[in-house]
Motif scaffolding. Structure first.
Motif, PDB file in Angstrom:
ATOM      1  N   ASN A  33    -107.176  80.990 -37.653  1.00 48.61           N
ATOM      2  CA  ASN A  33    -108.177  81.498 -36.727  1.00 48.61           C
ATOM      3  C   ASN A  33    -109.569  81.493 -37.370  1.00 48.61           C
ATOM      4  OD1 ASN A  33    -109.010  83.065 -34.239  1.00 48.61           O
ATOM      5  ND2 ASN A  33    -109.455  84.578 -35.807  1.00 48.61           N
ATOM      6  N   LEU A  34    -109.658  81.931 -38.636  1.00 43.46           N
ATOM      7  CA  LEU A  34    -110.947  81.969 -39.319  1.00 43.46           C
ATOM      8  C   LEU A  34    -111.473  80.565 -39.597  1.00 43.46           C
ATOM      9  CD1 LEU A  34    -110.391  84.916 -41.833  1.00 43.46           C
ATOM     10  CD2 LEU A  34    -111.572  84.958 -39.627  1.00 43.46           C
ATOM     11  N   MET A  35    -110.584  79.654 -39.945  1.00 44.87           N
ATOM     12  CA  MET A  35    -110.979  78.250 -40.125  1.00 44.87           C
ATOM     13  C   MET A  35    -111.577  77.697 -38.832  1.00 44.87           C
ATOM     14  SD  MET A  35    -108.456  75.006 -40.825  1.00 44.87           S
ATOM     15  CE  MET A  35    -109.049  73.312 -40.951  1.00 44.87           C
ATOM     16  N   THR A  36    -110.892  77.954 -37.728  1.00 47.03           N
ATOM     17  CA  THR A  36    -111.370  77.482 -36.426  1.00 47.03           C
ATOM     18  C   THR A  36    -112.730  78.081 -36.086  1.00 47.03           C
ATOM     19  OG1 THR A  36    -109.083  77.248 -35.640  1.00 47.03           O
ATOM     20  CG2 THR A  36    -110.821  77.333 -33.965  1.00 47.03           C
ATOM     21  N   ALA A  37    -112.903  79.359 -36.373  1.00 48.11           N
ATOM     22  CA  ALA A  37    -114.168  80.030 -36.053  1.00 48.11           C
ATOM     23  C   ALA A  37    -115.334  79.425 -36.834  1.00 48.11           C
ATOM     24  CB  ALA A  37    -114.051  81.520 -36.339  1.00 48.11           C
ATOM     25  N   GLU A  38    -115.103  79.048 -38.108  1.00 50.14           N
ATOM     26  CA  GLU A  38    -116.164  78.408 -38.879  1.00 50.14           C
ATOM     27  C   GLU A  38    -116.491  77.029 -38.311  1.00 50.14           C
ATOM     28  OE1 GLU A  38    -115.690  80.614 -43.212  1.00 50.14           O
ATOM     29  OE2 GLU A  38    -115.550  78.431 -43.100  1.00 50.14           O
ATOM     30  N   VAL A  39    -115.473  76.309 -37.872  1.00 53.73           N
ATOM     31  CA  VAL A  39    -115.697  74.996 -37.256  1.00 53.73           C
ATOM     32  C   VAL A  39    -116.507  75.140 -35.969  1.00 53.73           C
ATOM     33  CG1 VAL A  39    -114.524  73.100 -36.051  1.00 53.73           C
ATOM     34  CG2 VAL A  39    -113.718  73.844 -38.299  1.00 53.73           C
ATOM     35  N   VAL A  40    -116.146  76.118 -35.142  1.00 57.62           N
ATOM     36  CA  VAL A  40    -116.884  76.335 -33.895  1.00 57.62           C
ATOM     37  C   VAL A  40    -118.340  76.687 -34.197  1.00 57.62           C
ATOM     38  CG1 VAL A  40    -117.093  77.841 -31.872  1.00 57.62           C
ATOM     39  CG2 VAL A  40    -114.847  76.965 -32.552  1.00 57.62           C
ATOM     40  N   ALA A  41    -118.577  77.510 -35.206  1.00 56.84           N
ATOM     41  CA  ALA A  41    -119.955  77.865 -35.576  1.00 56.84           C
ATOM     42  C   ALA A  41    -120.734  76.624 -35.995  1.00 56.84           C
ATOM     43  CB  ALA A  41    -119.939  78.887 -36.707  1.00 56.84           C
ATOM     44  N   CYS A  43    -120.129  73.543 -35.021  1.00 55.08           N
ATOM     45  CA  CYS A  43    -120.371  72.777 -33.798  1.00 55.08           C
ATOM     46  C   CYS A  43    -121.566  73.332 -33.029  1.00 55.08           C
ATOM     47  CB  CYS A  43    -119.128  72.797 -32.901  1.00 55.08           C
ATOM     48  SG  CYS A  43    -117.729  71.830 -33.487  1.00 55.08           S
ATOM     49  N   GLU A  44    -121.638  74.653 -32.930  1.00 57.81           N
ATOM     50  CA  GLU A  44    -122.745  75.289 -32.208  1.00 57.81           C
ATOM     51  C   GLU A  44    -124.084  74.993 -32.884  1.00 57.81           C
ATOM     52  OE1 GLU A  44    -120.143  79.070 -30.462  1.00 57.81           O
ATOM     53  OE2 GLU A  44    -121.399  79.315 -32.248  1.00 57.81           O
ATOM     54  N   GLY A  45    -124.076  74.984 -34.225  1.00 57.03           N
ATOM     55  CA  GLY A  45    -125.305  74.649 -34.932  1.00 57.03           C
ATOM     56  C   GLY A  45    -125.729  73.216 -34.695  1.00 57.03           C
ATOM     57  N   ALA A  46    -124.744  72.299 -34.715  1.00 55.64           N
ATOM     58  CA  ALA A  46    -125.055  70.892 -34.463  1.00 55.64           C
ATOM     59  C   ALA A  46    -125.571  70.689 -33.047  1.00 55.64           C
ATOM     60  CB  ALA A  46    -123.804  70.034 -34.704  1.00 55.64           C
ATOM     61  N   ARG A  47    -124.964  71.386 -32.102  1.00 55.12           N
ATOM     62  CA  ARG A  47    -125.383  71.272 -30.700  1.00 55.12           C
ATOM     63  C   ARG A  47    -126.812  71.784 -30.520  1.00 55.12           C
ATOM     64  NH1 ARG A  47    -123.659  68.380 -26.247  1.00 55.12           N
ATOM     65  NH2 ARG A  47    -123.688  69.623 -24.340  1.00 55.12           N
ATOM     66  N   ALA A  48    -127.131  72.902 -31.170  1.00 60.75           N
ATOM     67  CA  ALA A  48    -128.476  73.469 -31.073  1.00 60.75           C
ATOM     68  C   ALA A  48    -129.527  72.526 -31.644  1.00 60.75           C
ATOM     69  CB  ALA A  48    -128.529  74.810 -31.793  1.00 60.75           C
ATOM     70  N   ALA A  49    -129.102  71.664 -32.589  1.00 66.21           N
ATOM     71  CA  ALA A  49    -130.025  70.700 -33.195  1.00 66.21           C
ATOM     72  C   ALA A  49    -130.086  69.391 -32.419  1.00 66.21           C
ATOM     73  CB  ALA A  49    -129.619  70.425 -34.638  1.00 66.21           C
ATOM     74  N   GLY A  50    -129.331  69.295 -31.311  1.00 70.93           N
ATOM     75  CA  GLY A  50    -129.420  68.120 -30.456  1.00 70.93           C
ATOM     76  C   GLY A  50    -128.226  67.195 -30.459  1.00 70.93           C
ATOM     77  N   LEU A  71    -112.222  75.041 -29.189  1.00 66.84           N
ATOM     78  CA  LEU A  71    -113.250  74.045 -29.495  1.00 66.84           C
ATOM     79  C   LEU A  71    -114.126  73.789 -28.270  1.00 66.84           C
ATOM     80  CD1 LEU A  71    -111.108  71.513 -31.569  1.00 66.84           C
ATOM     81  CD2 LEU A  71    -112.485  73.453 -32.394  1.00 66.84           C
ATOM     82  N   PRO A  72    -115.420  73.526 -28.481  1.00 65.86           N
ATOM     83  CA  PRO A  72    -116.334  73.325 -27.353  1.00 65.86           C
ATOM     84  C   PRO A  72    -116.087  71.997 -26.651  1.00 65.86           C
ATOM     85  CG  PRO A  72    -117.467  72.942 -29.428  1.00 65.86           C
ATOM     86  CD  PRO A  72    -116.120  73.480 -29.783  1.00 65.86           C
ATOM     87  N   PRO A  73    -116.512  71.873 -25.400  1.00 68.56           N
ATOM     88  CA  PRO A  73    -116.238  70.669 -24.612  1.00 68.56           C
ATOM     89  C   PRO A  73    -116.906  69.411 -25.134  1.00 68.56           C
ATOM     90  CG  PRO A  73    -117.675  72.169 -23.403  1.00 68.56           C
ATOM     91  CD  PRO A  73    -117.178  72.912 -24.585  1.00 68.56           C
ATOM     92  N   TYR A  74    -117.961  69.533 -25.918  1.00 66.21           N
ATOM     93  CA  TYR A  74    -118.649  68.353 -26.445  1.00 66.21           C
ATOM     94  C   TYR A  74    -118.021  67.853 -27.749  1.00 66.21           C
ATOM     95  CZ  TYR A  74    -120.895  72.241 -28.896  1.00 66.21           C
ATOM     96  OH  TYR A  74    -121.121  73.398 -29.593  1.00 66.21           O
ATOM     97  N   ALA A  75    -116.926  68.498 -28.186  1.00 69.14           N
ATOM     98  CA  ALA A  75    -116.250  68.087 -29.416  1.00 69.14           C
ATOM     99  C   ALA A  75    -115.074  67.171 -29.102  1.00 69.14           C
ATOM    100  CB  ALA A  75    -115.762  69.308 -30.187  1.00 69.14           C
TER     101      ALA A  75
END
Length: 269
Positions: A33-41, A43-50, A71-75
């Motif tokens: 769960n913690l591994m997944t949460a770091e991956v999602v974070a 992804c969110e950072g990459a998405r915020a950067a475009g 996981l987010p839909p853009y992944a």
């Protein structure tokens, strides 16, 4: 803009024992769960950067660790192991803007993480051109082979320092440091915040103009694998071009880094 994410677990904030990384152990569920949460974070950072897409390689053990519905839909997610020499970087190609890494850990032979290793616990050290190498060493050079810059890494303090030495300009988030069998970690919540912010800053900086450098791929290369057990060294010595390189050690030389990757694919299996 596409971003590639290679996700491991042994450098995840809070982890301290192999039971927490083994899918057959009860402790694994929490750290999956913690591994997944770091991956999602990340992804969110990459998405915020475009980023329009993040391709995630689940790169720990079975390659089937991440909780997919989180996981987010853009992944997109690469699960399991194809057998390709790119290994933890499989799916990467030259059309990606950057490679990022989460959950990464110190190299075999290090005391900086209770879970330090390189590829397999059967290896005591892996050397590339005389320098002790980590999984990140091989993976960052693999990314460079595709012409892709390694922009961000989260993991234990030593692998962050090693990443900065190999790839000047890479942004890192140190999640933990080891003391024998103990680990001193930041909280998972803080790790997620710093990963999200760090990835956004790293990708934004690349978009403004390359900051993280590409490590040199100028050959020739020599890889030496020191095994824990002499029988492993004897067995893999039969790979074409491999040779004995001291007690429990096997070496291989090549001008092209992909040939080093191909050899490692078989010498470490």
């Amino acid at each position: 803009m596409k971003v590639f994410l290679s996700a491991d677990i042994e450098g995840t904030a809070g982890i301290a024992h192999w039971d927490e990384a083994e899918r057959t152990h009860a402790d694994y569920a929490e750290f999956r769960n913690l591994m997944t949460a770091e991956v999602v974070a990340a992804c969110e950072g990459a998405r915020a950067a475009g980023a329009s897409e993040v391709l995630i390689k689940d790169a720990h053990d079975s390659g089937r660790n991440l909780i997919l519905d989180r996981l987010p839909p853009y992944a997109r997610i690469m699960r399991g192991w194809s057998g390709h020499p790119d290994g933890m970087m499989f799916g990467l190609s030259s059309d990606f803007a950057a490679a990022i890494y989460t959950g990464y850990h110190s190299k075999a032979g290090s005391e900086a993480n209770p879970l330090a290793h390189t590829t397999t616990l059967r290896i005591s050290r892996l050397l590339l051109n005389g320098e002790v190498a980590s999984e990140f060493t091989i993976n960052a050079l693999c990314a460079a082979r595709h012409g892709v810059r390694s922009a961000f890494l989260a993991g234990d303090a030593e692998i962050c320092a090693d990443a900065g030495a190999l790839v000047p300009g890479i942004r890192t988030v140190p999640t933990m440091e080891g003391f024998g069998r103990a680990a001193l970690s930041i909280t998972p919540a803080r790790a997620r915040d710093e990963i999200r912010e760090g990835v956004e800053a790293a990708i934004s900086a690349l978009a403004a103009g390359p900051t993280a450098q590409l490590p040199s791929l100028e050959g020739p290369f020599e890889v030496v694998i020191e095994f824990v057990n002499a029988t492993d060294a004897w067995r893999v010595r039969w790979y074409p071009g491999a040779y004995a390189s001291g007690p429990r050690a096997v070496g291989f030389k090549a001008k092209d880094f992909f040939e080093i990757q191909r050899a490692l694919r078989f010498l470490t299996s």
